[in-house]
Each structure stands twice: as C-alpha cells, then as structure tokens.
Design an enzyme around this catalytic site. Structure first.
Site: not given
Lengths: 661, 661
Positions: B29, B118, B120, B157, B260, B355, B382, B409, B467, B471, B518
């Site tokens: 590029h 790389g 993006l 980008g 590009h 947990r 949680s 996330e 849920d 989930h 859980r």
C-alpha cells in the site's frame, strides 16, 4: 377518565404486565418496560401501522426492540393489541421452557417479533437493513405496495456498542428518513449511572452522522406524539431522545440500576401499584383499558384493506412477482439456469480464483434472481460481489442492487439480517474471511434466527500471501463451522462454487458463509454437472484405482493439492481416493450409511486444509494425518507460504507413505 | 536547502522508500505512506519522544499506526531514525517470508512496532489502553518516571469501524488528554471515495464524545506542528483532522483508490520522482537527508539520560517495584500466596459459582499483585471482577485499579491489549462468554501478539438459564479454543479457578480466557492443592476402582455431573475414571506419553460439556459418547434446561452402559 388518564392507564397496563411477569418468573428486566411504556403506548396507539390479525402484512411498519432485555415491553404490546400468538398464559409463562415469551425476544417464536434481540445494538442495525429494504422495495414496486416506517427503541447500551456507530453512519449516509429511533435515555446501566462509563452527547453524535434529532420528556405522551410527527417529516433518519426514568413508578428503586435486571420484589411492586393507581390483580388488565388497547390493535385494519385492494388492482405480473418475492420463493427458472451454467463450466474448465468463480456465478444468478442485494464492506474488487446487474444504491436511487456498506463488517451483517427479515430481498455481501471476527455477533444471529443471509468471505487462507497473519484466517473455518445452523462452504472450483451458491439461495432457514480463494484454481469437477454434489456436504471427487489404501479429504484450494498427491500415490502403487468436503454441516445431515461409506476404511486417512485441524477428526479419526496449519500464518508470497507450512502434495505423499509402511 | 525544503525531502524519503519497497515486493500500500509522510515527519522530527538506541525506554511516547496497511510508513521511519532492527535490507525485503517488515506491522518483529495493526480500528483502541496506562502508571509512580504521550495515525477506515466509537467515547469519558490522533483524511477507501459509503462529520462526532478537534492541511508541516502544540495543551484527547492526498506526488493516481493497495508501476513511480524532485535510486536516501533523519533519532537522547538520572535517584524500593512491573515479573510472594489460598479452599470446600470463585481468587491476587487492572463491560456484579482493592478509575483519580469499560466489549479487549503492550500493568476484564463474539477481533490480536491479557467470561453455558439462546454460549468454547496461542480455561471449582488464574498471570506470552459459571458448584478438588494440576491441561480427578471400563472427560460445571455419573457407574460395577480438562491447549503441550496415558484405553469414553462436540474427538475418538449441545439453547430455569438437553448424570450412565453391553 380523561384521554390523558386513559393513555396513562394504557401505559400502566404495560408496566404491570411486565413487572408481574418478571416477578412470577423471578427473573427478567422490569426497568425498561416500565420506563419506556409511554413511548410504546404512543407508538402503538397512534402511529404504528400494524394488523395483529394479519401480522405478516408486507406493508406493516416494523418495530424493533433493540434493547431486547426489555422483552416484556414487546410481549405486553402483542398481548394487549391482540396478537393471537401471545395470550395471557404466554405472559404468565414468561421465561419458561417452551413458552413463546423467552427471556429475550426470539424471532419465530411469535408473530410481531420482527427480529431476535438481546445482544445490544443488533436491533438498531437490523432496523437499518429493514428501512433500507423498504426503500428498495418501494423503488421496485411503488408507493401503492410498499410505504412504511421502521421504528426502534434503543437503550443506552445499544448506543455504546460500536455496531451502533456503523448502523447510524450507514443510515445517515443513505438518508433513511423513514427510520425513527427512540432512545430510551434512562441513564442507567447495569453497573450504575451511564456516566460511570460514558459522557457522549448522543444527539450531537447522531447529527454528525447525518441524523435529525429531537429531545423530549419520555413520559410526556403528547410530546412524544409531536416528536414522531416531526420525525415523519424529516428528510433524514431521526433520533428521538426520550429522557425516561427506568422502572417508572417503583417507589424506591425507580431511576436506579436496582430495577434494571431483577424482579421488583413484592413490597416494591405493591408500592408501584399504589403510586400509579393500578388496583388490578397480577396479569389482570381492567376491561376498559384492555378494550382501548384492542381498539388500537384494530386501528390499521382499514389501511390494510385499502392496501389489499391496491394489491388486487396491481398488474398481474407485478403482483405475482411481489408475492413471490415476499414468500421468499426463487424464480421458476432458477435451477435450470444454474444447471446450464454448470454444464458450460464443466466443458470450458476455466482456471480462476473461487472469488472470481463466485462473481461468475453471481453474474448468472443476478440475471435471473432480481431480489438479490449485493454488497461489500469496502472490498468490492477483492470480494468480487458486484456484477453487471448491480449498481450502487444511493439516496437518490434506491432502486439499485448494491450496497457500499463501508468498512463496517458488523453493521453490514446486522443490516443483512434486517434485509432478510424484512422480506422480498436476498442479501449477500462480503469481506475477508478473517474479518468474519468483526461480524460474528450478527452472524450468530443469522443462524439463531434461521434466515437466508449469504456471507461472501474471500481471501480464505494463507493463500492470500503478503498481507500476513492479521489477514490470513487459520481458525475461522472451524470457528464458523462451530455455529449451529450455519452452512460454511469452501468450494474447490467454478462448478462447486456455483453449486454452493445454488444451495445458499435455496436455504431459506439457514444462513451461508462461502469461503473463497484469492488464488487461481483449476476446474476439478468436469463430470456430474447435472447433480448438485455439494449438497451432500462431502463426496468422492476422484476414485481409487483399486481398493483404497489412502483417502484424502480436502476443501477449497487444497483439493487441487489433494488431487496432485493422489496422482503421485497412484503412480507409486497406492490406490487413493479424494473426497471434496465443501460443507461439514450438510455432510452431517446425510444418512449414516452415506457418511460411513464415504469416510470408508482406507488404512490411511489424510485431511488437507490450510487451516487448523479442529473438526477434521470426524473424517480422519484421531490417528489420521492432518496437513494444515498449527498456528498463525506469515507474510510472504503464496508459493513460499504453502511450502513453508508444509501444505503440498509431496508432504501428503511422504506422510501417507510413511504410515503405509 | 531551506528548512522547509529539507523537511519536504525528509518526507519524500518516506514516500520513496515506501513506494520503492511496494514496487519491489509487487504488493502493498503506497498510498498512505505517501499521503501521511508530512504528518509522520513532523511528529518524528519535532515531537515524538523516543530513543532508537533504547527502543524499550519505558517513558517513550507511543506511536501507533492504526491504519496498518500503511506499514511502510512505519518501517521507513524506523529505518530513517536509526532503529537497529530495520536496516535497508529489511526495507528491501518488505513482505518477504522471514523478514521483519511484514505486510502489516507485527508486534515483536522489530522494536518500534508498538502493536500489531491491520484489522482497522484496532490500533486506535489499543492507543486508548496505552494512554490510560500512562495515566495509571503516572498516578502510581509520578511525573519523574512516567510522563509521555500516545500518538496515533488513523485512516478513514479506522473511523468507520464501530470499534472506533467505543474507543473514542471511552477516551473522551476518561479525559485522556495525552492521546493525540491524526486522522489521515484522504477521503479514499478501496471502493472509491469515502463518500460512497460515509458522510460523517468526524470532528463533530469526536467532539460529541468529549474530544478536542483541530483541522489542518495534512501537507502543511508548520500547520501540523502548530496543531500538535495546541493538542498538547488540551484537557481532552485531540483529533487532528489532516486533509491529505493519498499517494501524494503520484502524477496520475494521487487522490484515487488506484494508489491505495497496489504498486504504483514503473511509469507512475518515475513520474512521482520527477514531480517531487527525488533523484535518488530506489532504496537510496541522500546522505544529507538521511543525516537529518538520524539526528532526529538522537533528539530525545538527552531526555532519556535525564530520565535515567531520575530513575537512579528514585527511592530504591519504588524503583525496584517500577522495574519489576516494567519487566512484567510477578511479585516474589505470588506463588506461595496462591498455594496457601488453595490449601485453605481444599479444607473449606466452599460451594460457589466459579464466577464467585474467580472473585475470591482475585481478592487474593489483587492483594499481592498491585499491577492488575480490572474491569468489566458493564457487568461488574455478574462478572465478579471487582474486589476490595479495586475502585473505579476516573479522570480525577487515575490511581485506581478498575475500569468501567461500558458496554463496549470490542473496545475493551483492544484497550486491554494496549494496556498489556504499554507495560507495567496486567489487564483483566469481563463480559458474558457469548459476547466474546463482539470482542473477537481484538482477542485474536492478543493471541497473535502473544501478550498477557486475561478475559473473564462468565455465564458460560445454558447454565445461565432464563436469558435464553442469545446469551447462552454453545459454540464459543470451541471457537475460542480454535484461536492459536489462546488459553481457554474452564475450571470446575474454587481450586481449579485459583489455579487457572495462577497460570493466566504467569503466562506472559499467551492471553487467557477464563470461562466461568453463573451457577454454584461444589469443591471437587480437595487433594493435591500443592500442585497446579490445571497446568497439565487435563488430569485425573477421580480414579477408577479397578481397570477402567469408562473414562469421562469433563470441564467446568459438567465435572460435578461426571463425578455423579461415576458414582452411579461404580455402584453398578463399572470402574470409572473422571478426567477434568480445564485447558485443551495446555494438555496438547504435555508429553506424548502423558497424553496417551491420560486418555487411556477404557472401552467407553465419554465427554461431557454443555457446549458443542467440536474438539472433543481428540479425547474420546470419533466413536466416543458426547453428552452436550447439538444446537442453540433455550430460555428456562437451569434445572429444566440441563434435563431438556440431556446433560445429566443419568444420561451419561445410560449411554455408557448401553455401549458396555
């Protein structure tokens, strides 16, 4: 009661059905339904065009509860307005096994649930696809048949997810002015106030992406109605920022995260009843209020009748085409066209990359299937998704068939879900296979919903060469095969590519991912063009000259390598079969006998795929030979990479002969 | 030459090294390096604090090329400023197998490459983690030791990807004013002008997220310098929007997508030489210009010396702690603390969800490892990631140890990568396992880079209950195990959870995902607390009373079920072993003998995991019994779900005995 009192009671019906259902289930999210009840009441009683008696009416407005954890809001609305699928027993069985009222709204469980939501931001992005579909279908069929709105309730969480930016910037770019999003701005997330983690000026952000924004008190029903009226006049999509109180009415927990995801508790619920003057027992809606709601459910019946009359008055051919598309049937000449095309290929034997083979197949398909909507996440020339029939859709011309989705893989996949859900169109679009990671949240939902979405994923291995390990998928085939109800195709040549496309288009309840090469591959299928061999998932491409000593299983670009290895092994006196495995999941769907026979009992079994081993033991057993990748790839020219990682015919021959000794 | 001519020639050195390298590789590029050369020249010659002779100097400014496809920009800078790792031969070997100059910048290939980019948007989000680390470390160790900037070059980008929104809204919220992002606004993407797909007002969008923005001509070096000076005075992070011409200097292709991602071609390259007055042969930089660059590389040497003097003058204990953390070593008492804690657990045998077990382990760990930085994507209660030692980091108090990442996330995972890359801190943070799909783009890069990032993924199966399927992960364990160099742990109780945490913290070149329940689970490990059994990946938890007829392999919550099945099978006269398999990848790293012996030769092999079968054939063979999931989950109470999907001890017993007959 005054009108205002009436509509307050109507909103309270949502609040208490929701809170009571959560209380009974001892699990769920009362806060959103209680907070967004006024918005929903205004929308469903004054604006939304829908007919609970004919919930699939094509020209209905679409409503998406992007904040899916507030599912009881939607279930309450469906019950109150008279959808058959959701009766009071369903409400009482909220979150119970086998009920239609799952923890989060599940597409297909009940009419009126337009999409599966819960993973935040997805619904908003689905809605962009729906609103775009409306414009495309409108351009194809006119105002008489297609002219509706798409409404969304999104929460603070939806707007924090990155996918929301992809969705809103695409919608703003495309000027989808019939998309109206209510932001349930309660400023509460699970950890506490949203300001713990975010201080974004959301209206300013939406405006920066080409949206109109209006801010209102989310408990002032008149203000909400006025805002919707204004939004409908906008030439841009509109965000209606509604300041709400989560758990509205709960005496001590309203406005806090305590009311987000847990039952109110008996005392708090009783307090809410008192505060809002709701005297009914759990799951009981006063007759007067229920009647008002049922009347609201009848509100669009006349409009529906008028629409049906317009449909009946439509030119027979256009009407039949509209109905075919809305049913999701393919054109009658589809199969014959594909078979003829395959015959031609098996004679001409072109040597092209499968991404090019895909373009060639699409050129044929798009010529006979006018409902395909192509696209790419800014890799059009690399994904080969654009054909002579497809030109870019713009705000000035929605009648075209290609979406420049931009560098937005996740938003693209979710928009494709929305297009498939809207009906009348079949979305396909592409990116590099490695970037399926970016789109995975939405791809999983294609599978869970069981809808026809086709992902074109090119540059499917180290075969892409110099771009290196960030761009070279090694685990992605396994990771996508792991998703239930997901056809992952990896065709070996032009013929298989055409077959995979045929299956993908016919698979109305399973999405497809078609993994394609950057590098050229010879045509290996020059017989059996009249049968769709890929539909078996795996089939014998080359037979052994005698009782098989070696069986080589391979996919895509490695089929050529497998055939070369076979030639050498046969020459060395070892009868060898080659099995092409274009789709694991379709293979598993075959009869036990077919599977057992195909896998066979050759003493040496080899699998070859320029990817990791996971999943291949199914074919070769734990003691089989796997020729593929053990880790990430590397940057370099393709030939060197295949040699470096030992994915060559001679590696196969050496390993097989060592085991035969 | 005037100063301006000199600095233009310095920028041209980048342009032609880049274009020549792409030309020679016949791949790459050239557009970005040619377009962003002026920005990079100003940054590296006037502002960036760095020492090519001591590239790991902890207080260096960090530079991230988020638009990683422009890798030659970075390689050129590293060569020109005198980094040993990148000599002219490396430049000539751009994109060749074994070279340090891979297609995209690969962390670990050469000093000066601060992160792998790389895919993006990732670099921008890494930079947020780096800039946050700087503030945290500054709060812990003061201005004398930690006081630097983080600079980013992001492309159009990067800003279209959703992850960028998560990154900028987090950075704006945290007021990371030492983060300065250059937007290389060349308005060209692969498909054509960015306006094909996007019309976002980026400065307005950044401002809506709490950023300062400045717009400049990206080829006016003085204006760029002024902008950086202003940015450094801001109390917010700053976007410097630089209007540039992609492929600046290329006579016919500049400003188009043709420049590009492909070599310029001989003629165009010759034309660029002519247009920019660059008379040197390929890969030759005129001595005067190279000298200027090398001088720029020496610019911060004095500052480095001063910093070293400050370090030497630092209190011995603080200095030693700073150096330990920057080396990435754990405190000396770490192992003993964990062992003592495990002893206590094996005596007390608590029955808690893993947990919760993770929270308990963290309470111990965070007490002795002050460099852990916890967090959650808005699921703190949680994910159980917050302990008594960790309080929320705010712009007013960076000295704390917990990040409220918000519902982001992907941005969270990428920021954690940035924290790990910065050094001095160990990031861990959580979400639900199913939402690993949202984070996967960044999680893959943790593995590819080989860095210590710890993902706490709770609610790891249908065991989360109501849920429902959105989930409930079913394919996620397999999909994460598929990623090379990724420890996926699924501990069965409090002791295993502590052991997995111990391994995760000790694994300096492998990220970890810890999948946690859980639901409550009994303590099943009440012996061998003094050895880290999880380090074997799989180990015999319960022996058979005689020659084993059945071996049951299980993970996490299904180990209890396996033990119950064993009890019944033993009672029925079938000696049965139970193997706990907390980590596939660590098992594969054991000796062949260990693996063979552990798998053993019991006539019946069963694997139990509330997830799909993929990967389990390794243990049970293709004819083994798998008790788990075949598709998506459902919404309902946990006990009903396990029964519904047949994941119970009695199902195991029935299946095993049927096979024994």
């Amino acid at each position: 009661m005054t009108n205002s009192e009436k509509s307050n009671q109507m909103a309270n019906a949502i609040r208490f059905l929701s809170a009571d259902a959560v209380e009974k289930a001892n699990s769920g999210h009362p806060g959103l339904p209680m907070g967004a009840a006024d918005i929903a009441t205004v929308l469903y009683t004054k604006f939304l065009k829908f007919d609970p008696k004919a919930p699939h009416w094509p020209d209905r407005d679409r409503f998406v509860l992007s904040a899916g954890h507030g599912s009881m809001l939607l279930y309450s609305l469906l019950y109150l307005t008279g959808y058959e699928d959701i009766d009071i027993d369903q409400i009482k069985n909220f979150r119970q096994l086998g009920s239609r009222t799952a923890g989060h709204p599940e597409y297909g469980h009940a009419a009126g649930i337009e999409t599966t939501t819960g993973p935040l931001g997805q619904g908003l992005a689905n809605a962009v696809g729906m609103a775009l579909s409306e414009r495309i279908m409108n351009a194809h069929f006119g105002d008489a048949l297609v002219d509706h709105y798409t409404y969304v309730i999104a929460g603070d969480g939806c707007l924090m997810e990155g996918i929301s930016q992809e969705a809103i910037s695409l919608a703003g770019h495309l000027k989808l002015n019939k998309l109206i999003v209510f932001w349930d701005h309660n400023n509460i997330s699970i950890d506490g106030p949203v300001t713990l983690a975010d201080n974004t000026d959301q209206p300013a952000r939406f405006e920066a992406s080409g949206w109109n924004s209006i801010s209102v008190d989310g408990h002032d029903q008149d203000a909400i109605a006025t805002a919707i009226e204004r939004a409908k006049k906008s030439d841009k999509p509109t965000l209606i920022a509604c300041k709400t109180t989560i758990g509205f009415g709960a005496p001590t927990k309203a406005g806090t995260n305590k009311v987000h995801g847990s039952p109110l508790g008996a005392e708090e619920l009783a307090g809410a009843r008192k505060a809002l003057g709701w005297t009914s027992e759990p799951f009981v809606v006063p007759t007067e209020t229920l009647d008002e709601w049922r009347l609201a459910g009848l509100r669009s019946a006349k409009e529906h009748t008028a629409w049906t009359e317009r449909l009946n008055a439509t030119d027979a051919e256009i009407r039949s085409e509209f109905e075919r598309r809305m049913r999701g049937d393919l054109p009658g000449n589809f199969e014959a066209t594909i078979t003829a095309y395959k015959k031609k290929l098996s004679e001409e034997k072109p040597k092209v990359a499968t991404r090019k083979a895909s373009e060639m197949a699409l050129e044929v398909i798009n010529g006979v299937v006018p409902e395909t909507i192509g696209g790419s996440a800014d890799l059009t020339g690399s994904n080969n998704t654009k054909t002579s029939q497809t030109k870019g859709i713009t705000p000035e011309d929605y009648g075209q068939r290609y979406v420049h989705y931009g560098i937005r893989e996740h938003g693209m996949a979710a928009a494709m879900n929305g297009i498939a859900l809207h009906g009348g169109l079949i979305p396909y679009s592409g990116t590099f296979l490695t970037f399926s990671d970016y789109a995975r949240g939405a791809m999983r939902l294609s599978s869970l919903m069981g809808i026809r979405v086709i992902y074109v994923m090119t540059h499917d291995s180290i075969g892409l060469g110099e771009d290196g390990p960030t761009h070279q998928p090694v685990e992605h085939l396994a990771a996508l095969r792991a998703i239930p109800n997901n056809y992952v195709f990896r065709p070996a040549d032009v013929v298989e590519t055409a077959e995979c496309w045929e299956i993908a288009l016919k698979s109305r309840t399973t999405p497809s991912t078609i993994a394609l090469t950057r590098q050229n591959l010879p045509t290996v299928r020059d017989v059996h063009f009249d049968e769709n061999k890929c539909a078996y998932g795996a089939y014998e491409l080359a037979t052994a000259s005698g009782k098989a000593e070696v069986t080589i299983f391979a996919t895509g670009s490695e089929v050529e390598i497998a055939l070369n290895a076979r030639a050498q092994l046969e020459k060395n006196g070892h009868p060898t079969r080659v099995i092409s495995v274009p789709c694991f999941e379709l293979f598993e769907a075959q009869s036990e006998e077919y599977k057992r026979t195909l896998i066979g009992d050759a003493p040496v079994k080899v699998a070859v795929e320029a990817a990791i081993r996971m999943g291949w033991d199914r074919f070769i057993g734990t003691d089989g030979i796997f020729i593929g990748m053990n880790g990430f790839g590397a940057s370099g020219p393709i030939e060197e990479l295949y040699e470096h990682f030992g994915i060559t015919a001679s590696h196969i021959v050496t390993a097989a002969e060592a085991k035969l000794k």
